[in-house]
Design a protein around this motif. Structure first.
Motif, PDB file in Angstrom:
ATOM      1  N   GLY A  21       0.633  -1.145   0.014  1.00 28.46           N
ATOM      2  CA  GLY A  21      -0.069  -0.116  -0.001  1.00 28.46           C
ATOM      3  C   GLY A  21       0.805   1.303  -0.015  1.00 28.46           C
ATOM      4  O   GLY A  21       1.930   1.169   0.488  1.00 28.46           O
ATOM      5  N   ASP A  22       0.419   2.488  -0.316  1.00 30.39           N
ATOM      6  CA  ASP A  22       1.334   3.634  -0.587  1.00 30.39           C
ATOM      7  C   ASP A  22       1.507   4.145   0.687  1.00 30.39           C
ATOM      8  O   ASP A  22       2.564   4.597   1.091  1.00 30.39           O
ATOM      9  CB  ASP A  22       0.369   4.789  -1.244  1.00 30.39           C
ATOM     10  CG  ASP A  22       0.196   4.566  -2.756  1.00 30.39           C
ATOM     11  OD1 ASP A  22       0.815   3.482  -3.252  1.00 30.39           O
ATOM     12  OD2 ASP A  22      -0.326   5.353  -3.200  1.00 30.39           O
ATOM     13  N   SER A  23       0.620   3.657   1.927  1.00 30.34           N
ATOM     14  CA  SER A  23       1.014   4.210   3.082  1.00 30.34           C
ATOM     15  C   SER A  23       0.140   3.262   4.069  1.00 30.34           C
ATOM     16  O   SER A  23      -0.661   2.502   3.723  1.00 30.34           O
ATOM     17  CB  SER A  23       0.439   5.638   3.412  1.00 30.34           C
ATOM     18  OG  SER A  23      -0.816   5.705   3.239  1.00 30.34           O
ATOM     19  N   VAL A  24       0.357   3.306   5.340  1.00 27.90           N
ATOM     20  CA  VAL A  24      -0.255   2.671   6.230  1.00 27.90           C
ATOM     21  C   VAL A  24      -0.406   3.492   7.684  1.00 27.90           C
ATOM     22  O   VAL A  24       0.755   4.036   7.946  1.00 27.90           O
ATOM     23  CB  VAL A  24       0.394   1.088   6.709  1.00 27.90           C
ATOM     24  CG1 VAL A  24       1.642   1.296   7.045  1.00 27.90           C
ATOM     25  CG2 VAL A  24      -0.718   0.291   7.580  1.00 27.90           C
ATOM     26  N   ASP A  25      -1.343   3.514   8.392  1.00 21.89           N
ATOM     27  CA  ASP A  25      -1.741   3.921   9.836  1.00 21.89           C
ATOM     28  C   ASP A  25      -2.268   2.855  10.656  1.00 21.89           C
ATOM     29  O   ASP A  25      -3.417   2.475  10.396  1.00 21.89           O
ATOM     30  CB  ASP A  25      -2.372   5.131   9.699  1.00 21.89           C
ATOM     31  CG  ASP A  25      -2.628   5.841  11.119  1.00 21.89           C
ATOM     32  OD1 ASP A  25      -2.349   5.194  12.147  1.00 21.89           O
ATOM     33  OD2 ASP A  25      -2.833   7.108  11.126  1.00 21.89           O
ATOM     34  N   ALA A  26      -1.522   2.117  11.381  1.00 15.84           N
ATOM     35  CA  ALA A  26      -2.043   1.084  12.330  1.00 15.84           C
ATOM     36  C   ALA A  26      -1.725   1.256  13.690  1.00 15.84           C
ATOM     37  O   ALA A  26      -0.788   1.640  14.162  1.00 15.84           O
ATOM     38  CB  ALA A  26      -1.459  -0.230  11.482  1.00 15.84           C
ATOM     39  N   GLN A  27      -2.800   0.572  14.242  1.00 14.21           N
ATOM     40  CA  GLN A  27      -2.521   0.374  15.719  1.00 14.21           C
ATOM     41  C   GLN A  27      -2.814  -1.035  15.800  1.00 14.21           C
ATOM     42  O   GLN A  27      -3.673  -1.759  15.455  1.00 14.21           O
ATOM     43  CB  GLN A  27      -3.652   1.339  16.600  1.00 14.21           C
ATOM     44  CG  GLN A  27      -3.495   0.808  18.128  1.00 14.21           C
ATOM     45  CD  GLN A  27      -4.577   1.634  18.927  1.00 14.21           C
ATOM     46  OE1 GLN A  27      -4.702   2.851  18.763  1.00 14.21           O
ATOM     47  NE2 GLN A  27      -5.442   0.776  19.831  1.00 14.21           N
ATOM     48  N   SER A  28      -1.676  -1.768  16.734  1.00 13.16           N
ATOM     49  CA  SER A  28      -1.904  -3.280  16.982  1.00 13.16           C
ATOM     50  C   SER A  28      -1.533  -3.365  18.514  1.00 13.16           C
ATOM     51  O   SER A  28      -0.892  -2.411  19.150  1.00 13.16           O
ATOM     52  CB  SER A  28      -1.120  -3.911  16.299  1.00 13.16           C
ATOM     53  OG  SER A  28       0.328  -3.547  16.144  1.00 13.16           O
ATOM     54  N   THR A  29      -1.610  -4.439  18.943  1.00 12.71           N
ATOM     55  CA  THR A  29      -1.139  -4.987  20.324  1.00 12.71           C
ATOM     56  C   THR A  29      -0.067  -6.011  20.151  1.00 12.71           C
ATOM     57  O   THR A  29       0.087  -6.809  19.330  1.00 12.71           O
ATOM     58  CB  THR A  29      -2.116  -5.575  21.062  1.00 12.71           C
ATOM     59  OG1 THR A  29      -3.434  -4.856  21.128  1.00 12.71           O
ATOM     60  CG2 THR A  29      -1.939  -5.827  22.389  1.00 12.71           C
ATOM     61  N   GLN A  30       0.991  -5.762  21.004  1.00  9.91           N
ATOM     62  CA  GLN A  30       1.936  -6.947  21.122  1.00  9.91           C
ATOM     63  C   GLN A  30       2.015  -7.460  22.561  1.00  9.91           C
ATOM     64  O   GLN A  30       1.633  -6.836  23.400  1.00  9.91           O
ATOM     65  CB  GLN A  30       3.322  -6.327  20.755  1.00  9.91           C
ATOM     66  CG  GLN A  30       4.035  -5.324  21.719  1.00  9.91           C
ATOM     67  CD  GLN A  30       5.151  -4.605  21.229  1.00  9.91           C
ATOM     68  OE1 GLN A  30       5.403  -4.184  20.076  1.00  9.91           O
ATOM     69  NE2 GLN A  30       5.910  -4.429  22.242  1.00  9.91           N
ATOM     70  N   ALA A  31       2.430  -8.720  22.833  1.00  6.07           N
ATOM     71  CA  ALA A  31       2.443  -9.356  24.111  1.00  6.07           C
ATOM     72  C   ALA A  31       3.625 -10.252  24.241  1.00  6.07           C
ATOM     73  O   ALA A  31       4.016 -11.132  23.555  1.00  6.07           O
ATOM     74  CB  ALA A  31       1.086 -10.046  24.213  1.00  6.07           C
ATOM     75  N   VAL A  32       4.302 -10.158  25.430  1.00  2.08           N
ATOM     76  CA  VAL A  32       5.119 -11.208  25.889  1.00  2.08           C
ATOM     77  C   VAL A  32       4.446 -12.192  26.575  1.00  2.08           C
ATOM     78  O   VAL A  32       3.811 -11.757  27.698  1.00  2.08           O
ATOM     79  CB  VAL A  32       6.254 -10.594  26.562  1.00  2.08           C
ATOM     80  CG1 VAL A  32       7.108 -11.706  27.212  1.00  2.08           C
ATOM     81  CG2 VAL A  32       6.932  -9.548  25.819  1.00  2.08           C
ATOM     82  N   VAL A  33       4.504 -13.670  26.303  1.00  4.20           N
ATOM     83  CA  VAL A  33       3.873 -14.391  26.950  1.00  4.20           C
ATOM     84  C   VAL A  33       4.888 -15.438  27.604  1.00  4.20           C
ATOM     85  O   VAL A  33       5.746 -15.982  27.157  1.00  4.20           O
ATOM     86  CB  VAL A  33       3.152 -15.403  26.035  1.00  4.20           C
ATOM     87  CG1 VAL A  33       2.194 -16.410  26.831  1.00  4.20           C
ATOM     88  CG2 VAL A  33       2.130 -14.555  25.317  1.00  4.20           C
ATOM     89  N   GLN A  34       4.990 -15.454  28.973  1.00  5.54           N
ATOM     90  CA  GLN A  34       5.892 -16.236  29.660  1.00  5.54           C
ATOM     91  C   GLN A  34       5.552 -17.601  29.718  1.00  5.54           C
ATOM     92  O   GLN A  34       4.364 -17.989  29.317  1.00  5.54           O
ATOM     93  CB  GLN A  34       5.914 -15.652  31.219  1.00  5.54           C
ATOM     94  CG  GLN A  34       6.294 -14.209  31.365  1.00  5.54           C
ATOM     95  CD  GLN A  34       7.756 -13.644  30.977  1.00  5.54           C
ATOM     96  OE1 GLN A  34       8.550 -14.598  30.817  1.00  5.54           O
ATOM     97  NE2 GLN A  34       8.050 -12.577  30.778  1.00  5.54           N
ATOM     98  N   ALA A  35       6.498 -18.454  30.152  1.00  3.64           N
ATOM     99  CA  ALA A  35       6.190 -20.003  30.004  1.00  3.64           C
ATOM    100  C   ALA A  35       5.081 -20.234  30.727  1.00  3.64           C
ATOM    101  O   ALA A  35       4.397 -21.233  30.692  1.00  3.64           O
ATOM    102  CB  ALA A  35       7.529 -20.686  30.322  1.00  3.64           C
ATOM    103  N   SER A  36       4.897 -19.408  32.089  1.00  3.85           N
ATOM    104  CA  SER A  36       3.840 -19.536  32.909  1.00  3.85           C
ATOM    105  C   SER A  36       2.590 -19.176  32.296  1.00  3.85           C
ATOM    106  O   SER A  36       1.262 -19.790  32.951  1.00  3.85           O
ATOM    107  CB  SER A  36       4.114 -18.934  34.207  1.00  3.85           C
ATOM    108  OG  SER A  36       4.097 -17.550  33.954  1.00  3.85           O
TER     109      SER A  36
END
Length: 846
Positions: A569-584
């Protein structure tokens, strides 16, 4: 070797006549009277009538010059010897004539006579460069290499632009003295000046093999081949072997098979055996089987039959496997492992008696005794026959799949169909075999992978979530730890590791949908890039515009550039979520906002790389929400980072100031990933390519995450998706697709936390979809899994979400999660000015 240069010098010395008058001023004599004009006689006639020793010496010098012009160096030498014998010349003139005589001896190959004069001149000091080189060359002819080296080096150093023949004399001396390593820079200089000399290429290859890296030696041999200098079978085989040794057995096998087909290498048993080994190393069972069968026709051998039997067994071709393994036993290859394999092949055909016989024989060998005894007990239990018959009835016939040789190194296109054994067909047939961006258009031979028919049509509503166009599809089967062995040929090592580690891990496999489509402008630009796009170095692209730079990639780094410049795409405006998932199972989440203006891949105004060294502008910040900026980063990404590295500015929390920082990348930690992800793992891979050697190992058919619309349509929430060890797998979608496989090995002198990386690149989109990252000890460490999606509303493809697994400690990192965030916006107008540091600070600073 240096004679051409010396003869030119000598001819000039002898032919200039009065030009050397300044060296003979002491010979001028005053005459009592002016002599009368006499008829002109030749120098030879005058020599017969002249009695003055001084005049005779000058005439002899003139005759020597005439002999040099006729290339009669022996006669020229005799004339100068007579002139010197007259002792009529002054010291200065006689010394110059001795130098000229030395040059003539050298030109005529009379090294025994020239040495005293040359050695005397060098010993006297202040010898001319020509004299130093002449003596050095004389020593080379006499194999006195160690004495020759310093003379030649000194002579070359004294001249600004030495003749190539002088440099070749030094190379010969260095090779003779066992100093090949010192010859490397000399040879490289020679070939830059004149790449047309076969001997220079062969010497450079020999020196590089011994003192350089195998990668460098292979590159030299490949260039020599492209120049047409590999005309000997042993040189061609050396290139094949080097290519295999640097980790590219597919390319090595393609080259060897092409040469055998063309007849420039013999199709004998040894070469068929070598070819089979290369295909086995490349994990290409179809051509490996064909090569082994050809080798066995020419030279039956127990070890080759054993290899053939194992290949057939792996491909579930049990009757052919049993036949090959039986022949191996008959020819003396009776050992526990061969008999075990024979027993298994017979059992799979429901031949219980034959299997029992093989396993009982295998039990006589200590290494196989325990396993063979277990098989014997099972086969004697009474249930074995029924179970074997039932399994044979359910077994599906396995197709060979399509196979195509690489023409990268041979310069030609080759195709090997599933029905062929060892023959190779040159050229292409039946229309365009490629899609507009360079993927293989046809499907696989067994129909599992369909032909590409254009991908999904443009649709959807801007700003809305994408509907699942394949909502009615059901899984064909599900891969689990219990049946993983059945599918291992189409699984990456990392997926096999996850299946083995987590009992609940599964991979639902759906029908293959080749859904990716791009705008027509991308197709047109890709076609226009052919023959124009090129790399000035691994990190310098030129000549490309808008489309895929290298739809017919010739190297691993070209494939990676296709990923880096793909249309999004010519451009992108995005919001997303990131997560660290521990072994527990404990979660640490963070929001990421990204605004990107693509300058290369921009339909409205594609960048001209000859005028603007910008690929894209990238602005991102992190926080608990879109308006809560904890940390902000601005990046100006360049197309030629060798000329201008990427520019980066940061806006730290609570400090209203943009700081320009040195270019970051490589294995620097990615914010909020708890060390699980590095900066160059963003977008599966980004940034410079200089820390690795990128090897294109060929194509494979494997199961990859594809068309997982369910992960982004909001129906699966992150807390339910992100579970201990791995995400919830029953909502995933995997399909069989062809991928380019790139192996990146740490470059000599460079350092990265990952010593090796293997990239799997989808052929239909040029997206990296899977990455296996190994530590510096060669152990599997981090595995990136990008779920590829065709964004049919904007006609491009990208990976979302992406999971990065730590295969050592059980944690994983998820980013580009979008179950609760607003859908991304693509194609909105963005000005370059809004990505200036001052603008960013004014808009987002506090």
């Amino acid at each position: 070797m240096i004679r051409s240069r010396l003869l030119l010098v000598l001819a000039g010395l002898l032919a200039m006549g009065v030009a050397r008058a300044d060296q003979y001023r002491s010979e001028v004599k005053e005459l009592d009277s002016v002599p009368q004009q006499a008829p002109q006689k030749s120098a030879q006639q005058q020599l017969q009538t002249t009695t003055d020793p001084y005049a005779k010496a000058l005439l002899l010098r003139e005759l020597a010059a005439q002999a040099v012009a006729k290339k009669d160096y022996a006669q020229a030498s005799r004339y100068l010897e007579q002139a010197l014998a007259s002792k009529a010349l002054s010291g200065i003139a006689a010394e110059q004539m001795r130098r000229d005589l030395s040059q003539l001896y050298l030109a005529g190959g009379d090294f025994k006579r020239v040495l005293p004069q040359l050695e005397a001149q060098v010993k006297a000091g202040n010898a001319a460069p020509e004299t130093l080189v002449a003596l050095g060359a004389a020593y080379v002819e006499q194999k006195r290499f160690r004495e020759a080296v310093p003379l030649l080096q000194k002579g070359l150093a004294a001249v600004k632009s030495p003749d190539a023949s002088w440099q070749r004399a030094l190379v010969a001396a260095l090779f003779g003295a066992g100093q090949e390593k010192e010859a490397l820079p000399v040879l490289e200089t020679l070939l830059k000046r004149d790449p047309s000399q076969r001997d220079d290429w062969m010497r450079l290859a020999a020196a590089t093999i011994r003192y350089g890296s195998k990668e460098r030696a292979q590159a030299v041999m490949e260039l020599a081949n492209r120049m047409g200098f590999l005309d000997k079978p042993e040189d061609r085989l050396r290139l094949v072997q080097l290519t295999a040794q640097i980790g590219a057995p597919f390319e090595a096998g393609s080259l060897l098979q092409a040469w055998m087909q063309k007849g420039v290498l013999k199709a004998d048993a040894a070469n068929w055996k070598l070819l089979a080994g290369l295909w086995i190393a490349a994990r290409e069972a179809v051509p490996a089987t064909a090569a082994l069968e050809q080798a066995l026709k020419l030279q039956p051998d127990a070890a080759l039959y054993r290899q053939l039997g194992q290949l057939r067994l792996d491909r579930e071709e049990y009757a052919a496997a049993a036949d090959a393994l039986h022949k191996a036993v008959q020819r003396g290859g009776k050992d526990g492992n061969t008999l075990l394999a024979l027993g298994m092949a017979r059992y799979q055909q429901a031949d219980v008696e034959g299997a029992l016989l093989a396993f009982r024989e295998a039990a006589q060998f200590a290494p196989a005794r325990k396993l063979a005894a277990e098989w014997v007990r099972y086969l004697e239990s009474g249930q074995a026959r029924e179970q074997a018959l039932a399994a044979a009835a359910q077994r599906r016939q396995r197709g060979d799949g399509g196979f195509q040789l690489s023409g990268r190194m041979s310069g030609e296109s080759f195709a090997l169909s599933s029905g062929q054994q060892a023959s190779v067909t040159l050229g292409e047939s039946g229309g365009d075999p490629y899609t507009p961006i360079g993927a293989d258009r046809p499907g696989s031979a067994d129909g599992t992978i369909p032909a590409w028919t254009g991908g999904l049509a443009k649709g959807g509503s801007p700003g809305a979530r994408l509907a699942n166009p394949y909502a009615g599809d059901k899984p064909l089967f599900t891969i689990t730890a219990a049946n993983a062995a059945q599918y291992r040929g189409r699984l990456t090592p990392s997926h096999q590791a996850l299946l083995a580690r987590y009992p609940g891990y599964q991979m639902p496999v759906y029908p293959t949908r080749r859904s990716v489509a791009y705008p027509q402008a991308i197709y047109d630009a890709t076609k226009a890039n052919v023959g124009k796009a090129r790399l000035l170095g691994s990190d310098a692209l030129e000549g490309a515009k808008l489309g895929v730079p290298f739809p017919r990639p010739q190297s691993g780094v070209e494939v990676m550039w296709n990923h880096r410049t793909r249309y999004r795409g010519d451009s992108v405006d995005a919001q997303s979520t990131q997560a660290v998932v521990q072994a527990s199972g404990r979660l640490q989440t963070l929001k990421q906002i990204e605004r990107v203006a693509f300058r290369y891949g921009n339909l409205r105004a594609p960048a001209d790389l000859s005028k603007s060294n910008i690929l894209l502008y990238y602005l991102t910040w992190f926080g608990r929400s879109r308006n809560d900026t904890d940390f902000l980063v601005l990046v100006h990404e360049t197309a030629n980072s060798e000329e201008n590295p990427r520019d980066i500015w940061v806006l730290p929390p609570k400090i209203n100031k943009m700081f320009r920082i040195p270019p970051v990348g490589y294995d620097q930690p990615f914010p909020g990933a708890d060390g699980l992800m590095f900066v160059d793992m963003i977008d599966m891979y980004n940034g410079a390519f200089d820390r690795y050697v990128w090897k294109l190992t060929g194509k494979r058919e494997i199961y990859i995450p594809y068309n997982g619309y369910r992960l982004l349509d909001g129906s699966v929430k992150a807390p339910d998706l992100l579970r201990p060890g791995h995400p919830r797998q029953d909502v995933m979608r995997y399909e069989l697709h062809r991928v380019w496989v790139i192996e990146a090995l740490e470059r000599e002198g460079k350092r990265h936390s990952f010593g090796k990386r293997v990239f799997y690149v989808d052929e239909d989109s040029w997206n990296v979809v899977l990455v296996e990252n190994y530590d510096r000890q060669g152990q599997p460490w981090r595995f990136q899994e990008g779920h590829l999606l065709a964004f049919y509303d904007a006609q491009f493809a990208n990976t979302a979400p992406v999971f990065t697994y730590d295969l050592k400690d059980g944690r994983y990192f998820a980013n580009r999660l979008n179950d609760r965030d607003p859908p991304p916006k693509y194609g909105e107008a963005m000005k370059d000015s809004e990505f200036l540091p001052a603008t960013v600070k004014a808009r987002y600073g506090r």
